[in-house]
Design a protein around this motif. Structure first.
Motif, PDB file in Angstrom:
ATOM      1  N   GLU A   1     -40.099 -12.614  57.481  1.00  0.00           N
ATOM      2  CA  GLU A   1     -40.434 -14.038  57.441  1.00  0.00           C
ATOM      3  C   GLU A   1     -39.318 -14.906  56.882  1.00  0.00           C
ATOM      4  OE1 GLU A   1     -42.885 -15.175  58.888  1.00  0.00           O
ATOM      5  OE2 GLU A   1     -44.205 -13.455  59.153  1.00  0.00           O
ATOM      6  N   GLY A   2     -38.219 -14.309  56.470  1.00  0.00           N
ATOM      7  CA  GLY A   2     -37.140 -15.095  55.889  1.00  0.00           C
ATOM      8  C   GLY A   2     -37.546 -15.747  54.591  1.00  0.00           C
ATOM      9  N   ALA A   3     -38.350 -15.031  53.801  1.00  0.00           N
ATOM     10  CA  ALA A   3     -38.884 -15.602  52.563  1.00  0.00           C
ATOM     11  C   ALA A   3     -38.046 -15.250  51.344  1.00  0.00           C
ATOM     12  CB  ALA A   3     -40.320 -15.112  52.346  1.00  0.00           C
ATOM     13  N   ALA A   4     -36.858 -14.679  51.576  1.00  0.00           N
ATOM     14  CA  ALA A   4     -36.051 -14.245  50.440  1.00  0.00           C
ATOM     15  C   ALA A   4     -35.582 -15.419  49.580  1.00  0.00           C
ATOM     16  CB  ALA A   4     -34.846 -13.444  50.936  1.00  0.00           C
ATOM     17  N   ALA A   5     -35.191 -16.523  50.244  1.00  0.00           N
ATOM     18  CA  ALA A   5     -34.676 -17.664  49.484  1.00  0.00           C
ATOM     19  C   ALA A   5     -35.717 -18.260  48.537  1.00  0.00           C
ATOM     20  CB  ALA A   5     -34.153 -18.736  50.442  1.00  0.00           C
ATOM     21  N   PRO A   6     -36.954 -18.539  49.001  1.00  0.00           N
ATOM     22  CA  PRO A   6     -37.965 -19.038  48.069  1.00  0.00           C
ATOM     23  C   PRO A   6     -38.248 -18.067  46.929  1.00  0.00           C
ATOM     24  CG  PRO A   6     -38.646 -19.439  50.322  1.00  0.00           C
ATOM     25  CD  PRO A   6     -37.443 -18.556  50.388  1.00  0.00           C
ATOM     26  N   TRP A   7     -38.242 -16.757  47.253  1.00  0.00           N
ATOM     27  CA  TRP A   7     -38.488 -15.776  46.197  1.00  0.00           C
ATOM     28  C   TRP A   7     -37.367 -15.776  45.169  1.00  0.00           C
ATOM     29  CZ3 TRP A   7     -42.339 -12.382  44.819  1.00  0.00           C
ATOM     30  CH2 TRP A   7     -43.472 -12.384  45.639  1.00  0.00           C
TER      31      TRP A   7
ATOM     32  N   LEU B   1     -48.355 -11.176  55.019  1.00  0.00           N
ATOM     33  CA  LEU B   1     -48.346 -10.481  53.730  1.00  0.00           C
ATOM     34  C   LEU B   1     -49.744 -10.030  53.353  1.00  0.00           C
ATOM     35  CD1 LEU B   1     -46.961  -9.551  51.145  1.00  0.00           C
ATOM     36  CD2 LEU B   1     -47.260 -11.863  50.230  1.00  0.00           C
ATOM     37  N   LEU B   2     -50.727 -10.899  53.520  1.00  0.00           N
ATOM     38  CA  LEU B   2     -52.103 -10.536  53.165  1.00  0.00           C
ATOM     39  C   LEU B   2     -52.626  -9.408  54.045  1.00  0.00           C
ATOM     40  CD1 LEU B   2     -53.607 -14.087  52.541  1.00  0.00           C
ATOM     41  CD2 LEU B   2     -53.018 -12.368  50.829  1.00  0.00           C
ATOM     42  N   ILE B   3     -52.266  -9.431  55.335  1.00  0.00           N
ATOM     43  CA  ILE B   3     -52.701  -8.359  56.237  1.00  0.00           C
ATOM     44  C   ILE B   3     -52.086  -7.032  55.820  1.00  0.00           C
ATOM     45  CG2 ILE B   3     -52.604  -7.508  58.606  1.00  0.00           C
ATOM     46  CD1 ILE B   3     -52.731 -10.389  59.548  1.00  0.00           C
ATOM     47  N   LEU B   4     -50.802  -7.034  55.512  1.00  0.00           N
ATOM     48  CA  LEU B   4     -50.133  -5.802  55.079  1.00  0.00           C
ATOM     49  C   LEU B   4     -50.742  -5.271  53.793  1.00  0.00           C
ATOM     50  CD1 LEU B   4     -46.393  -6.700  55.804  1.00  0.00           C
ATOM     51  CD2 LEU B   4     -47.898  -5.225  57.143  1.00  0.00           C
TER      52      LEU B   4
ATOM     53  N   VAL C   1     -40.376  -5.861  53.144  1.00  0.00           N
ATOM     54  CA  VAL C   1     -40.526  -5.986  54.596  1.00  0.00           C
ATOM     55  C   VAL C   1     -40.971  -7.390  54.975  1.00  0.00           C
ATOM     56  CG1 VAL C   1     -41.944  -5.237  56.551  1.00  0.00           C
ATOM     57  CG2 VAL C   1     -40.946  -3.541  55.003  1.00  0.00           C
ATOM     58  N   TRP C   2     -41.955  -7.893  54.257  1.00  0.00           N
ATOM     59  CA  TRP C   2     -42.470  -9.238  54.548  1.00  0.00           C
ATOM     60  C   TRP C   2     -41.380 -10.304  54.374  1.00  0.00           C
ATOM     61  CZ3 TRP C   2     -43.255 -13.048  50.602  1.00  0.00           C
ATOM     62  CH2 TRP C   2     -43.841 -14.234  51.061  1.00  0.00           C
ATOM     63  N   ALA C   3     -40.616 -10.194  53.263  1.00  0.00           N
ATOM     64  CA  ALA C   3     -39.563 -11.183  53.007  1.00  0.00           C
ATOM     65  C   ALA C   3     -38.485 -11.125  54.080  1.00  0.00           C
ATOM     66  CB  ALA C   3     -38.961 -10.950  51.624  1.00  0.00           C
ATOM     67  N   ALA C   4     -38.158  -9.905  54.533  1.00  0.00           N
ATOM     68  CA  ALA C   4     -37.122  -9.773  55.558  1.00  0.00           C
ATOM     69  C   ALA C   4     -37.587 -10.341  56.898  1.00  0.00           C
ATOM     70  CB  ALA C   4     -36.739  -8.299  55.708  1.00  0.00           C
TER      71      ALA C   4
ATOM     72  N   LEU D   1     -45.953  -1.635  46.778  1.00  0.00           N
ATOM     73  CA  LEU D   1     -46.035  -3.091  46.888  1.00  0.00           C
ATOM     74  C   LEU D   1     -44.659  -3.723  47.029  1.00  0.00           C
ATOM     75  CD1 LEU D   1     -48.829  -3.876  44.274  1.00  0.00           C
ATOM     76  CD2 LEU D   1     -49.024  -3.792  46.759  1.00  0.00           C
ATOM     77  N   LEU D   2     -43.660  -3.182  46.326  1.00  0.00           N
ATOM     78  CA  LEU D   2     -42.304  -3.708  46.473  1.00  0.00           C
ATOM     79  C   LEU D   2     -41.783  -3.490  47.891  1.00  0.00           C
ATOM     80  CD1 LEU D   2     -40.598  -2.660  43.102  1.00  0.00           C
ATOM     81  CD2 LEU D   2     -41.157  -4.977  43.878  1.00  0.00           C
ATOM     82  N   ALA D   3     -42.111  -2.328  48.473  1.00  0.00           N
ATOM     83  CA  ALA D   3     -41.683  -2.069  49.847  1.00  0.00           C
ATOM     84  C   ALA D   3     -42.336  -3.050  50.821  1.00  0.00           C
ATOM     85  CB  ALA D   3     -42.033  -0.638  50.232  1.00  0.00           C
ATOM     86  N   ILE D   4     -43.628  -3.305  50.622  1.00  0.00           N
ATOM     87  CA  ILE D   4     -44.330  -4.253  51.493  1.00  0.00           C
ATOM     88  C   ILE D   4     -43.754  -5.660  51.333  1.00  0.00           C
ATOM     89  CG2 ILE D   4     -46.553  -5.394  51.868  1.00  0.00           C
ATOM     90  CD1 ILE D   4     -47.889  -2.725  51.241  1.00  0.00           C
ATOM     91  N   LEU D   5     -43.497  -6.058  50.098  1.00  0.00           N
ATOM     92  CA  LEU D   5     -42.915  -7.379  49.852  1.00  0.00           C
ATOM     93  C   LEU D   5     -41.532  -7.494  50.472  1.00  0.00           C
ATOM     94  CD1 LEU D   5     -43.973  -8.033  46.139  1.00  0.00           C
ATOM     95  CD2 LEU D   5     -44.745  -9.294  48.160  1.00  0.00           C
TER      96      LEU D   5
END
Length: 245
Positions: free
Chosen positions: A114-120, A8-11, A109-112, A103-107
């Motif tokens: 890394e599988g970070a959707a559940a924590p979000w 996420l930070l790199i993107l 992509v990152w969530a998809a 930023l929403l688009a980057i978030l």
């Protein structure tokens, strides 16, 4: 694979560098034809796309998949910039819209990836709580509704005020900013900061009014300032009382 937050930070780093360090926006605004505008957008897509692709590929994503996602992000950002009207009637809103969508688009992509959707989802559920909604409502109240109320209260004297030399909508923006600051200071119980803000604005307004040498202007400004501060403090105190702060 790297840590999820690393990607996420790199993107985000690539987005900031490509969006604000490259001269593609200046080339686009100075372009004399559609062809030159297309070249400006293409330069952004090439550089940003390569950056996104490298970041995704280096974090253990398959190269074809990384290239597709990177190209989609870059093309979407360039298309958004190219499709928005010019000149922008509201530059700040345009800036926030462009950056917010990017930023929403980057978030997303990152969530998809890394599988970070559940924590979000869990974080958003905690964010949308009654106390937070009450605070959000308080900020909304001190903006447009309060501004309209102050404008209505001062309407009988508006014709007596000479606004020659004033910036367009500057007074409304100053009022909104000061009310947001006051509400924030009250919620944080930083009364010293509220006092400092009152003192600072009083000094600035005194110098302005002294130069104008118009008593009606001084009274108008004083009324507006007192109404702005009073309503903002009242909203802040009501919220703190309800929340038990």
């Amino acid at each position: 694979m790297a840590e999820p937050n690393t990607l996420l930070l790199i993107l985000l780093l690539i987005h900031v560098l490509a969006d604000f360090s490259l001269p593609w926006k200046r080339w686009f605004s100075q372009a004399s034809s559609g062809l030159h505008r297309a070249r400006a957008l293409t330069s952004y897509v090439g550089v940003a796309g390569l950056g996104y692709c490298a970041a995704l590929a280096l974090t253990a994503n398959p190269l074809p998949w990384a290239a597709l996602i990177a190209l989609s992000l870059a093309v979407a950002r360039a298309a958004l910039h190219g499709l928005l009207p010019r000149p922008a009637p509201h530059p700040v809103r345009r800036f926030l819209l462009e950056q917010g969508v990017s930023l929403l688009a980057i978030l997303g992509v990152w969530a998809a990836i890394e599988g970070a959707a559940a924590p979000w989802r869990a974080w958003l559920t905690e964010l949308v709580s009654a106390p937070n909604l009450l605070i959000a409502l308080a900020y909304l109240l001190v903006l447009r509704p309060t501004s309209s109320l102050i404008g209505a209260a001062l309407a009988p004297w508006i014709k007596e005020i000479d606004k020659l030399g004033s910036l367009a909508n500057a007074g409304a923006l100053i009022g909104n900013l000061e009310r947001v600051l006051i509400l924030t200071f009250v919620l944080l119980q930083q009364w010293e900061a509220v006092g400092f803000l009152i003192t600072a604005k009083s000094i600035l307004r005194f110098n302005e009014i002294q130069g104008a040498k118009v008593r009606s202007l001084s009274e108008y400004v004083l009324l507006g300032t007192l109404l702005s501060f009073t309503l903002s403090i009242a909203v802040g105190l009501a919220v703190t009382r309800i929340l038990g702060l």
